[in-house]
Design a protein around this motif. Structure first.
Motif, mmCIF file in Angstrom:
data_model
loop_
_atom_site.group_PDB
_atom_site.id
_atom_site.type_symbol
_atom_site.label_atom_id
_atom_site.label_comp_id
_atom_site.label_asym_id
_atom_site.label_seq_id
_atom_site.Cartn_x
_atom_site.Cartn_y
_atom_site.Cartn_z
ATOM 1 N N VAL A 265 0.841 -1.200 0.000
ATOM 2 C CA VAL A 265 0.000 0.000 0.000
ATOM 3 C C VAL A 265 0.875 1.248 0.000
ATOM 4 O O VAL A 265 0.612 2.218 -0.725
ATOM 5 C CB VAL A 265 -0.940 0.003 1.219
ATOM 6 C CG1 VAL A 265 -1.769 1.286 1.249
ATOM 7 C CG2 VAL A 265 -1.857 -1.211 1.195
ATOM 8 N N VAL A 266 1.934 1.239 0.816
ATOM 9 C CA VAL A 266 2.853 2.382 0.856
ATOM 10 C C VAL A 266 3.504 2.593 -0.500
ATOM 11 O O VAL A 266 3.560 3.719 -1.017
ATOM 12 C CB VAL A 266 3.930 2.169 1.945
ATOM 13 C CG1 VAL A 266 4.989 3.269 1.883
ATOM 14 C CG2 VAL A 266 3.289 2.144 3.332
ATOM 15 N N ASP A 267 3.987 1.515 -1.092
ATOM 16 C CA ASP A 267 4.682 1.599 -2.375
ATOM 17 C C ASP A 267 3.758 2.117 -3.475
ATOM 18 O O ASP A 267 4.142 2.976 -4.284
ATOM 19 C CB ASP A 267 5.227 0.218 -2.749
ATOM 20 C CG ASP A 267 6.006 0.240 -4.056
ATOM 21 O OD1 ASP A 267 6.984 1.000 -4.154
ATOM 22 O OD2 ASP A 267 5.628 -0.508 -4.983
ATOM 23 N N SER A 315 -5.867 2.754 7.296
ATOM 24 C CA SER A 315 -4.929 2.959 8.396
ATOM 25 C C SER A 315 -3.529 3.236 7.863
ATOM 26 O O SER A 315 -2.826 4.126 8.360
ATOM 27 C CB SER A 315 -4.910 1.728 9.308
ATOM 28 O OG SER A 315 -4.137 1.957 10.467
ATOM 29 N N VAL A 316 -3.110 2.482 6.852
ATOM 30 C CA VAL A 316 -1.803 2.736 6.231
ATOM 31 C C VAL A 316 -1.776 4.134 5.624
ATOM 32 O O VAL A 316 -0.804 4.886 5.782
ATOM 33 C CB VAL A 316 -1.488 1.691 5.149
ATOM 34 C CG1 VAL A 316 -0.149 2.001 4.473
ATOM 35 C CG2 VAL A 316 -1.448 0.295 5.739
ATOM 36 N N SER A 317 -2.842 4.495 4.926
ATOM 37 C CA SER A 317 -2.896 5.795 4.255
ATOM 38 C C SER A 317 -2.818 6.943 5.256
ATOM 39 O O SER A 317 -2.089 7.915 5.037
ATOM 40 C CB SER A 317 -4.183 5.907 3.426
ATOM 41 O OG SER A 317 -4.241 4.900 2.439
ATOM 42 N N ILE A 318 -3.555 6.827 6.367
ATOM 43 C CA ILE A 318 -3.540 7.889 7.376
ATOM 44 C C ILE A 318 -2.184 7.955 8.065
ATOM 45 O O ILE A 318 -1.639 9.038 8.319
ATOM 46 C CB ILE A 318 -4.673 7.673 8.394
ATOM 47 C CG1 ILE A 318 -6.023 8.003 7.734
ATOM 48 C CG2 ILE A 318 -4.466 8.519 9.641
ATOM 49 C CD1 ILE A 318 -7.218 7.833 8.637
ATOM 50 N N GLY A 319 -1.613 6.794 8.365
ATOM 51 C CA GLY A 319 -0.284 6.783 8.972
ATOM 52 C C GLY A 319 0.749 7.421 8.067
ATOM 53 O O GLY A 319 1.584 8.222 8.506
ATOM 54 N N LEU A 320 0.686 7.101 6.775
ATOM 55 C CA LEU A 320 1.639 7.649 5.816
ATOM 56 C C LEU A 320 1.423 9.147 5.626
ATOM 57 O O LEU A 320 2.378 9.930 5.596
ATOM 58 C CB LEU A 320 1.497 6.922 4.477
ATOM 59 C CG LEU A 320 2.537 7.229 3.401
ATOM 60 C CD1 LEU A 320 3.939 6.889 3.888
ATOM 61 C CD2 LEU A 320 2.217 6.456 2.129
ATOM 62 N N LEU A 321 0.160 9.561 5.499
ATOM 63 C CA LEU A 321 -0.145 10.978 5.325
ATOM 64 C C LEU A 321 0.381 11.796 6.499
ATOM 65 O O LEU A 321 0.939 12.887 6.313
ATOM 66 C CB LEU A 321 -1.653 11.175 5.180
ATOM 67 C CG LEU A 321 -2.155 12.622 5.127
ATOM 68 C CD1 LEU A 321 -1.629 13.314 3.876
ATOM 69 C CD2 LEU A 321 -3.684 12.665 5.150
ATOM 70 N N ASN A 322 0.217 11.267 7.715
ATOM 71 C CA ASN A 322 0.671 12.006 8.887
ATOM 72 C C ASN A 322 2.184 12.117 8.978
ATOM 73 O O ASN A 322 2.687 12.947 9.747
ATOM 74 C CB ASN A 322 0.118 11.347 10.160
ATOM 75 C CG ASN A 322 -1.228 11.884 10.556
ATOM 76 O OD1 ASN A 322 -1.327 12.919 11.196
ATOM 77 N ND2 ASN A 322 -2.284 11.194 10.148
ATOM 78 N N LEU A 323 2.911 11.315 8.234
ATOM 79 C CA LEU A 323 4.373 11.394 8.249
ATOM 80 C C LEU A 323 4.920 12.387 7.230
ATOM 81 O O LEU A 323 6.120 12.654 7.214
ATOM 82 C CB LEU A 323 4.981 10.002 7.990
ATOM 83 C CG LEU A 323 4.884 9.019 9.158
ATOM 84 C CD1 LEU A 323 5.443 7.658 8.744
ATOM 85 C CD2 LEU A 323 5.622 9.543 10.391
ATOM 86 N N PHE A 324 4.046 12.939 6.389
ATOM 87 C CA PHE A 324 4.517 13.949 5.447
ATOM 88 C C PHE A 324 5.043 15.159 6.234
ATOM 89 O O PHE A 324 4.430 15.572 7.224
ATOM 90 C CB PHE A 324 3.402 14.376 4.503
ATOM 91 C CG PHE A 324 3.093 13.372 3.429
ATOM 92 C CD1 PHE A 324 3.694 12.130 3.408
ATOM 93 C CD2 PHE A 324 2.184 13.676 2.432
ATOM 94 C CE1 PHE A 324 3.406 11.200 2.426
ATOM 95 C CE2 PHE A 324 1.879 12.758 1.437
ATOM 96 C CZ PHE A 324 2.500 11.512 1.435
#
Length: 379
Positions: A265-267, A315-324
């Motif tokens: 999902v991240v990739d 959950s992956v998307s929100i976690g990744l977005l918050n790391l921007f």
């Protein structure tokens, strides 16, 4: 800083979208904020409030540590507010901090070392990734997954695949170095790689053959009537009879596969973002809360497993977005702490305030843009 059995059909009215949406979003937000909360408590920070949602409190209670646990009226996020914070975005109340004793200040978020603050901030996104891995692992263990070998049964005449040299019987082994185990693996990579050249290794007559192909962007309509622009090669696989099997996995295997699924999902997210900058992808695909609610309601009709799978992806998307690295987001805080660690002192309050205002403006503009996309898509 910023939750058995089959659910079945939720209906087609507003509740059919609202209930699944609240289930998915509340689960993801709760786990995210719980990550912040647990590490903060571990570091000795006093937590004043733990809220699911923003705005006026609907109901809540105080625990023995003095934390107010509450459900608020606007269910589009949540926050953990620490002692010494001015607001839910964890902006420091500088006047209040200056008036505290040394002992009181040591229990504030801003009284902790830069590494402790960074750990507290990073715990939210990390909790999101852990939740996704746990959900994927549970699905692989309890329900298994359908497996179809990545063997080509048909090559569409005149397609990209035919021009690239694919033949019926080819067994897909790798795409751009990534191992392909199932036909679903092939479809997921190809669908998100429109207009991007791929190097594909197939096994043909027992020998490896390397092919180059660029998936063609096409519009397809899913079972719910949603239109998607995805990449296609023109390959198909027969899914009848014994070609599809359901495999269940041991817990250790499932955890590893859950981590791989999370990374996928991240990739794919980074591939989409890269496509935006390269002009290959359209911003029309960006969606906001309305889109999430619509998809949640549609996926819920497929059952509980499909809905929790969506929760893992979100959950992956929100976690990744918050790391921007955008001020106001967790990644923006981490950027400030990295600069502080390098300089040996924090950025000035004025610089941080300007950064937070810029970050807030960027987030508001993104929310407005995605909401406009959602409404336009519905119209």
């Amino acid at each position: 800083m910023e939750s058995l059995g089959q659910i079945g059909h939720f209906g087609t009215g507003a509740l059919g979208y609202l209930i699944p949406f609240l289930f998915v979003l509340t689960t993801v937000v709760f786990v995210h904020e719980l990550g912040h909360f647990l590490v903060a408590r571990w570091c000795g920070v006093r937590v004043k409030a733990f809220s699911i949602g923003f705005g006026p409190e609907l109901f809540g209670f105080d625990d023995r540590h003095g934390t107010r646990w509450k459900l608020s009226a606007i269910p589009l996020g949540g926050y953990v507010r620490f002692f010494g914070d001015e607001d839910a975005a964890s902006t420091p109340d500088r006047a209040a901090l200056d008036a505290l004793t040394e002992e009181e200040r040591s229990t504030t978020f801003f009284g902790k070392s830069v590494w402790q603050r960074a750990a507290i901030v990073a715990a939210g996104p990390i909790a999101n990734f852990i939740l996704a891995i746990a959900i994927f692992a549970a699905i692989f263990t309890l329900y298994g997954r359908e497996v179809t070998t990545a063997r080509v049964d048909q090559v569409v005449a005149g397609s990209v695949a035919e021009k690239a040299g694919f033949r019926p019987g080819d067994l897909i082994r790798t795409i751009d170095g990534s191992r392909i185990e199932t036909f679903n693996d092939l479809q997921r990579i190809v669908s998100t790689s429109a207009d991007r050249p791929l190097t594909i290794v197939v096994e043909r007559d027992g020998a490896p053959v390397t092919l180059e192909a660029t998936p063609e962007r096409r519009e397809v309509t899913d079972r719910f009537g949603n239109i998607h622009r995805i990449g296609q090669l023109g390959l198909s696989r027969d899914t009848s009879g014994g070609n599809v099997t359901v495999e269940r996995y041991s817990l250790p295997e499932a955890v590893v596969m859950g981590a791989e699924e999370t990374w996928m999902v991240v990739d794919r997210t980074f591939a989409y973002i890269g496509g935006l900058f390269a002009g290959r992808e359209s911003t029309d695909e960006l969606g906001g809360p309305i889109r999430v609610a619509q998809v949640s309601g549609q996926v819920a009709t497929l059952g509980f497993v499909a809905l929790v799978n969506l929760a893992a992806i979100l959950s992956v998307s929100i976690g990744l977005l918050n790391l921007f690295p955008v001020p106001m987001l967790d990644g923006g805080h981490l950027l400030f702490y990295l600069i502080e660690a390098i300089r040996g002192r924090p950025l000035s309050p004025r610089v941080q305030d300007v950064g937070f205002r810029i970050g807030l403006a960027a987030i508001i503009m993104l929310m407005l843009f995605t909401t406009f996309n959602d409404i336009w898509r519905l119209i």
